[in-house]
Design a protein around this motif. Structure first.
Motif, PDB file in Angstrom:
ATOM      1  N   LEU A 145      30.891  49.717  48.172  1.00 16.56           N
ATOM      2  CA  LEU A 145      31.748  49.135  47.137  1.00 16.56           C
ATOM      3  C   LEU A 145      32.784  48.208  47.774  1.00 16.56           C
ATOM      4  CD1 LEU A 145      31.932  49.422  44.095  1.00 16.56           C
ATOM      5  CD2 LEU A 145      33.613  51.226  44.394  1.00 16.56           C
ATOM      6  N   SER A 146      33.294  48.632  48.919  1.00 19.44           N
ATOM      7  CA  SER A 146      34.342  47.817  49.534  1.00 19.44           C
ATOM      8  C   SER A 146      33.764  46.517  50.089  1.00 19.44           C
ATOM      9  CB  SER A 146      35.085  48.593  50.621  1.00 19.44           C
ATOM     10  OG  SER A 146      34.333  48.575  51.788  1.00 19.44           O
ATOM     11  N   GLN A 147      32.458  46.530  50.412  1.00 24.59           N
ATOM     12  CA  GLN A 147      31.868  45.259  50.850  1.00 24.59           C
ATOM     13  C   GLN A 147      31.748  44.286  49.687  1.00 24.59           C
ATOM     14  OE1 GLN A 147      28.227  46.317  52.809  1.00 24.59           O
ATOM     15  NE2 GLN A 147      29.368  47.312  54.440  1.00 24.59           N
ATOM     16  N   LEU A 148      31.449  44.846  48.497  1.00 22.69           N
ATOM     17  CA  LEU A 148      31.329  43.988  47.317  1.00 22.69           C
ATOM     18  C   LEU A 148      32.694  43.562  46.798  1.00 22.69           C
ATOM     19  CD1 LEU A 148      28.629  45.563  44.960  1.00 22.69           C
ATOM     20  CD2 LEU A 148      28.605  43.294  46.002  1.00 22.69           C
ATOM     21  N   PHE A 149      33.577  44.543  46.647  1.00 19.19           N
ATOM     22  CA  PHE A 149      34.903  44.305  46.055  1.00 19.19           C
ATOM     23  C   PHE A 149      35.982  44.931  46.928  1.00 19.19           C
ATOM     24  CE2 PHE A 149      32.650  42.929  42.472  1.00 19.19           C
ATOM     25  CZ  PHE A 149      31.827  43.916  41.954  1.00 19.19           C
ATOM     26  N   PRO A 150      36.344  44.259  48.000  1.00 18.66           N
ATOM     27  CA  PRO A 150      37.318  44.859  48.919  1.00 18.66           C
ATOM     28  C   PRO A 150      38.626  45.220  48.236  1.00 18.66           C
ATOM     29  CG  PRO A 150      36.638  42.638  49.629  1.00 18.66           C
ATOM     30  CD  PRO A 150      35.863  42.951  48.424  1.00 18.66           C
ATOM     31  N   GLU A 151      38.948  44.467  47.183  1.00 17.81           N
ATOM     32  CA  GLU A 151      40.251  44.687  46.553  1.00 17.81           C
ATOM     33  C   GLU A 151      40.365  45.995  45.781  1.00 17.81           C
ATOM     34  OE1 GLU A 151      38.516  41.090  44.417  1.00 17.81           O
ATOM     35  OE2 GLU A 151      37.797  42.495  45.897  1.00 17.81           O
ATOM     36  N   VAL A 152      39.229  46.638  45.491  1.00 19.52           N
ATOM     37  CA  VAL A 152      39.340  47.871  44.704  1.00 19.52           C
ATOM     38  C   VAL A 152      39.487  49.109  45.587  1.00 19.52           C
ATOM     39  CG1 VAL A 152      37.970  46.877  42.833  1.00 19.52           C
ATOM     40  CG2 VAL A 152      36.898  48.447  44.437  1.00 19.52           C
TER      41      VAL A 152
ATOM     42  N   LEU B 248      39.029  47.919  39.470  1.00 18.54           N
ATOM     43  CA  LEU B 248      37.589  47.712  39.283  1.00 18.54           C
ATOM     44  C   LEU B 248      37.305  47.261  37.852  1.00 18.54           C
ATOM     45  CD1 LEU B 248      34.788  47.953  40.579  1.00 18.54           C
ATOM     46  CD2 LEU B 248      34.727  50.323  39.875  1.00 18.54           C
TER      47      LEU B 248
ATOM     48  N   ASP C  40      39.349  45.680  35.906  1.00 17.86           N
ATOM     49  CA  ASP C  40      39.771  44.280  35.792  1.00 17.86           C
ATOM     50  C   ASP C  40      38.678  43.345  36.274  1.00 17.86           C
ATOM     51  OD1 ASP C  40      43.288  44.702  36.660  1.00 17.86           O
ATOM     52  OD2 ASP C  40      42.150  45.001  34.797  1.00 17.86           O
ATOM     53  N   LEU C  41      38.110  43.714  37.416  1.00 21.04           N
ATOM     54  CA  LEU C  41      37.069  42.863  38.009  1.00 21.04           C
ATOM     55  C   LEU C  41      35.852  42.755  37.111  1.00 21.04           C
ATOM     56  CD1 LEU C  41      36.894  43.791  41.783  1.00 21.04           C
ATOM     57  CD2 LEU C  41      37.340  41.568  40.780  1.00 21.04           C
ATOM     58  N   LEU C  42      35.600  43.805  36.343  1.00 19.54           N
ATOM     59  CA  LEU C  42      34.421  43.804  35.472  1.00 19.54           C
ATOM     60  C   LEU C  42      34.750  43.260  34.090  1.00 19.54           C
ATOM     61  CD1 LEU C  42      32.926  47.242  36.521  1.00 19.54           C
ATOM     62  CD2 LEU C  42      32.328  44.990  37.365  1.00 19.54           C
TER      63      LEU C  42
END
Ligand SMILES: C[S@@+](CC[C@H](N)C(=O)[O-])C[C@H]1O[C@@H](n2cnc3c(N)ncnc32)[C@H](O)[C@@H]1O
Length: 642
Positions: free
Chosen positions: A24-31, A42, A44-46
């Motif tokens: 998950l952190s590789q896809l969305f490091p910010e979450v 997460l 928010d991102l979706l």
């Protein structure tokens, strides 16, 4: 030197939660914040398109959350090698694992992650009569070890149980989740099931594999036990159930299927002409197809000749095809050049046609009712109720390539292994199998017990032994007939299998209960269980480091100590006592011999080579430090003790 204890990450199976968080952190490091998932971020991102829980479309049952967590837990067990029950231990690439498949699947996660192209399973159908394994989430392994030692049946899941469907789903869900991890991206799972749980299984698979990966439901034919039994099966009237199903889910869009053909069970056609070119297009192109230039260029004018060609070809097919070739037939009948153009002709309306030759097969659809789903393999003559038919399995195996790993973790009488060997013998393939089976006790009054088989696993192993022998005999006979040399073929056909048994880890746990203080103190010094062998330890190390269990293990004696080297030096293990610095020198030498590139790139040695010793394998700290230093000087600093 790092010491690997029972709680050390390397002494356990893969940490799936950590792996998910890292993906998950590789896809969305910010979450990911301080190692934890920030769900609001997460969301928010979706785009905040999250359904409210009450309205979400999903299958729910009692115990689902716990079952999901169960799949994430690690196993503290191990697989102990059993060469004495195996066949061709040193050379085979096949595995037979005795144990509860939930624990076994966990243990295989590192070594077989994304390595299995095809999974076939035939789980209990939840009919209310057969046994459904009950996991004990608090300590699954101990639960297994206690249950498997028992001589009685392990209990059935009956309809009167208030959690009838939930119990079954709780058993299946974590196993399917773990199984998915083992599939290659172009792999697929095939699951046998009947009416009882088809609807639930489909929903749960939609969730685990993704709705978009649903491929097919294959329909197979079930033998009707008694012709008079219509409506007699249950209190509530139903017709006899004549079918079973095989659900097919892929891991991703990358899975492709080989087109299979089936024997037509209706009258074979006689061949026919099919239009593939209308008479409206360029005549020159038609000449290309027909391979010659007609006299007039008007195809409809040639219909008469085309009809003769058809009649001629049919005559050949009906009366000569099994005796002479088409060429010989032409010679014999002296037909003129045009009429020889059998595959092409001219249709009634002048369109160019081609000939579709007669065929007694057609493309397989999802209707597999030509195959009987359950059939005892007579040639093996072993007492087992309702095994899948070997024909069903050989047919399924042909959907994928012939050099893949096939996993069956509800393997029963080992039909999957039998079919793998049979098909390899027939098509020269190199499929390998991994079978898992619980040592479920055979009922005391059963034929199996009378014949001396205490567990279903014993039946499974014996079947593979007999099947292998039989297939080799048949190959020998066939090759003798064909005048071919047998030895070559025999070498290629792998009829062996390595047996492993699920057990608790070889490494002792720290038992802090006051009643066993003396034992616990002893254990902490002797942290390897006294009844375990070097080979037990070796295979536990392979599993924990994610090396597959069929890798050849090379044994050496270096400076008087036994040293095992695996995977071109990827792993070097020395479980000896009184290890001295000379052993380290010799290990470094060995490493350079098996992996010469390491000398040029010493910086890579640390990643490419691991050395494992027993923690109490040194006489004192001095020896331990010296060993470590010497290996380091040679670029090997991944050294651990257990
Ligand atoms: C329907 S049979 C499979 C028959 C098999 N396809 C054949 O052709 O012989 C299901 C098998 O799964 C085994 N089984 C059930 N629960 C299991 C578990 N938790 N781990 C491993 N095997 C299990 C049962 O002992 C049973 O033999």
């Amino acid at each position: 030197m790092e010491k690997i204890t029972l709680n050390h990450p390397n002494s356990q199976s893969i940490d799936l939660i950590a792996q998910h968080i890292s993906q998950l952190s590789q896809l969305f490091p910010e979450v990911i914040k301080e190692g934890k998932v920030d769900f609001e971020a997460l969301q928010d991102l979706l785009g905040n398109y999250i359904d409210t829980p009450e309205e979400r479309f999903q299958l729910n049952w009692a115990g689902k959350v716990q079952a999901r967590r169960e799949a994430q837990k690690r196993s503290a067990g191990t697989l102990r090698p059993c060469p004495e029950e195996s066949v061709d231990w040193d050379t085979t690439d096949n595995l037979y694992i005795e144990g509860d498949n939930l624990e076994v699947l966990k243990l295989l996660q590192k070594s077989y992650y994304k390595k299995v192209r095809m999974i076939y399973i035939d789980p209990p159908y939840n009919t209310g009569n057969e046994f459904v394994y009950k996991d004990d989430y608090s300590d699954n392994l101990t639960n297994y070890l206690e249950l498997s030692g028992q001589d009685s049946s392990l209990g059935t899941n009956t309809e009167s149980d208030g959690r009838y469907h939930s119990n079954w789903l709780n058993m299946m869900y974590p196993r399917l989740k773990l199984a998915r991890n083992l599939l290659t991206d172009d792999g697929a799972i095939f699951i046998s099931i009947d009416d009882n749980e088809l609807a639930n299984l489909r929903k749960v698979c939609d969730e685990v594999f993704g709705e978009e990966n649903f491929r097919n439901i294959l329909l197979t034919r079930r033998r009707i036990k008694s012709l008079n039994s219509q409506f007699a099966d249950k209190g509530l009237q139903t017709m006899n159930v004549g079918f079973e199903y095989i659900l097919v889910y892929s891991k991703s869009v990358a899975f492709t299927m080989n087109a299979l053909r089936m024997k037509k069970n209706f009258v074979p056609d006689k061949g026919r002409w099919d239009v593939f070119w209308s008479n409206a297009d360029r005549p020159t192109m038609r000449y290309d197809i027909l391979g010659f230039t007609p006299e007039s260029g008007q195809w409809r004018n040639s219909k008469e000749k085309a009809d003769i060609a058809v009649a001629n070809y049919q005559e050949y097919n009906n009366n000569y095809s099994d005796k002479i070739s088409l060429e010989e037939y032409w010679e014999k009948t002296g037909i003129d050049d045009f009429i020889r153009r059998i595959p092409n002709g001219v249709g009634k309306n002048g369109g160019v046609q081609h000939w579709i030759a007669p065929s007694d097969t057609s493309l397989r659809t999802s209707n597999w009712t030509d195959i009987e789903v359950s059939q005892i393999a007579k040639e093996i003559d072993l007492p087992f109720e309702n095994p899948k038919s070997k024909q069903l399995m050989t047919e399924l195996l042909q959907i994928t390539d012939n050099n893949v790993i096939v996993l069956d973790f509800f393997s029963g009488s080992a039909t999957t292994a039998h079919a793998v060997i049979q098909l390899n013998a027939e098509d020269g393939g190199n499929r390998k199998f991994i079978l898992v089976q619980l040592p479920e006790a055979t009922p005391e009054d059963s034929e199996a017990r009378k014949a001396g088989y205490k567990t279903i696993a014993e039946i499974g192993k014996e079947r593979i032994r007999r099947a292998g022998k039989k297939i080799v005999e048949e190959l020998k006979a066939k090759q003798a007939k064909d005048g071919a040399l047998f030895a070559e073929e025999q070498k290629k056909l792998d009829i062996g299998f390595k047996v492993f048994k699920l057990d608790s880890s070889n490494i002792n746990t720290w038992d802090s209960s006051p009643s066993n203080l003396e034992g616990a103190l002893y254990n902490s010094v002797q942290n390897i269980k006294s009844d375990r062998t070097e080979h037990d330890l070796l295979y536990e190390i392979l599993l924990k480091y994610g090396i597959d269990l069929v890798q050849p293990i090379n044994e050496h004696v270096l400076a008087g100590k036994k040293v095992y080297e695996i995977g071109a030096g990827a792993l070097i293990v020395c479980m000896a006592d009184h290890v001295k610095p000379e052993v380290a020198e010799a290990i470094a030498q060995l490493w350079k011999e098996v992996k010469p590139t390491a000398i040029d790139e010493p910086s890579k040695a640390a990643i490419n080579c691991r050395v494992v010793f027993k923690d109490n394998g040194f006489d004192d700290n001095n020896d331990k430090t010296n060993v470590l230093q010497i290996l380091k000087q040679h670029g090997i600093d991944n050294v651990v003790t257990i």
